[in-house]
Design a protein around this motif. Structure first.
Motif, PDB file in Angstrom:
ATOM      1  N   SER A 186       0.837  -0.978   0.049  1.00  0.00           N
ATOM      2  CA  SER A 186       0.074   0.162  -0.028  1.00  0.00           C
ATOM      3  C   SER A 186       0.871   1.359  -0.093  1.00  0.00           C
ATOM      4  CB  SER A 186      -1.145  -0.087   1.251  1.00  0.00           C
ATOM      5  OG  SER A 186      -0.228   0.346   2.476  1.00  0.00           O
ATOM      6  N   GLU A 199       3.882   0.301  -2.057  1.00  0.00           N
ATOM      7  CA  GLU A 199       3.157  -0.252  -3.242  1.00  0.00           C
ATOM      8  C   GLU A 199       3.766   0.662  -4.472  1.00  0.00           C
ATOM      9  OE1 GLU A 199      -1.068  -0.416  -5.388  1.00  0.00           O
ATOM     10  OE2 GLU A 199      -0.993  -0.384  -3.124  1.00  0.00           O
ATOM     11  N   ARG A 203      -4.610  -7.417   0.478  1.00  0.00           N
ATOM     12  CA  ARG A 203      -4.341  -6.499  -0.607  1.00  0.00           C
ATOM     13  C   ARG A 203      -2.983  -7.001  -1.384  1.00  0.00           C
ATOM     14  NH1 ARG A 203      -5.150  -3.012  -4.681  1.00  0.00           N
ATOM     15  NH2 ARG A 203      -3.479  -1.603  -4.784  1.00  0.00           N
TER      16      ARG A 203
END
Length: 255
Positions: A15, A19, A42
């Motif tokens: 994230s 990410e 995720r």
């Protein structure tokens, strides 16, 4: 140093800034990005999207044994050349609030994730990195830690966060001096307010206040703008032993 065919380890790689960094390194030809994060859902989604060069590992970076195991697996892919420590938590709390003194577990959690986490990763990565085949200029690897403007202008309620981020800044030069003989560079990036999940729960009025403290541009940063600087640091060997602020000229107010 070339990104192409390098193995990178990115904490917080499922994230936000992590990410974005993983995406850019893969786009620039990295052999693999090993993403350490606690968000397994995720991580699964990103694996499906980005393919098998994105190697997600559900990892608690405060646990050195977990980190050691993940990095041992990462070395099976190839020589780890790039480490980016982007995982962090806010751990907000005042030293003295209406509820009394700061809970020690709150302070400890911020320090464990934001400071001990990067230390665990570096401790696990550096011995192998020091044994890498040297490339141009004898370079074997680069480590990029992620601090914050709060390292200098910590706001009220950021006791743990500011302490941990200031510590990363303080570690940069001694680590770069120590690891120079092994051909390993150490840099720190101190981003300002970036549009990441950490700010997802922040009220719009608070975001507007942060934006108002920027000189230009008057907006929150985009995660890929952070990743652009990571790429520059990796590719340009003259980046070493320094902390770069990336914040549009933002100076944080007391609160």
């Amino acid at each position: 140093m070339k990104i192409e065919d390098s193995v990178a380890v990115v904490t917080g790689g499922a994230s936000g800034l992590g990410e974005a960094t993983a995406r850019r390194l893969l786009d620039r030809g990295a052999r693999a990005v090993v993403a350490l994060d606690v968000n397994a859902e995720r991580g699964k989604d990103l694996t499906a999207e980005l393919g098998d060069r994105y190697r997600f590992a559900r990892t608690d970076i405060t646990d050195p044994e977990e980190v050691d195991a993940v990095l041992a697996d990462a070395r099976e892919i190839g020589e780890i050349r790039i480490v980016v420590n982007a995982a962090a938590i806010a751990a907000p709390a005042k030293l003295l609030s209406r509820k009394g003194p700061i809970p020690l577990e709150t302070f400890d959690k911020g320090i464990k994730v934001n400071l001990y986490g990067p230390l665990h990763v570096m401790r696990a990565a550096v011995p192998g990195m020091a044994g890498n085949e040297p490339r141009e200029d004898g370079e074997r690897g680069v480590i990029i830690n992620v601090s914050s403007g709060a390292a200098w202008e910590g706001q009220i309620g950021q006791v743990s966060y500011s302490a941990s981020k200031a510590a990363l800044v303080g570690m940069t030069l001694p680590l770069s001096r120590e690891l120079a003989e092994h051909g390993i560079r150490v840099m720190t990036i101190a981003p300002g307010a970036f549009d990441t999940p950490m700010y997802a729960q922040v009220p719009p009025s608070v975001k507007e206040g942060l934006i108002a403290q920027s000189l230009f541009p008057r907006r929150m940063g985009h995660p890929d703008e952070f990743a652009m600087l990571v790429e520059e640091i990796v590719r340009n060997p003259m980046h070493n032993g320094r902390t770069i602020r990336l914040d549009g000229g933002m100076i944080l107010s007391p609160s």
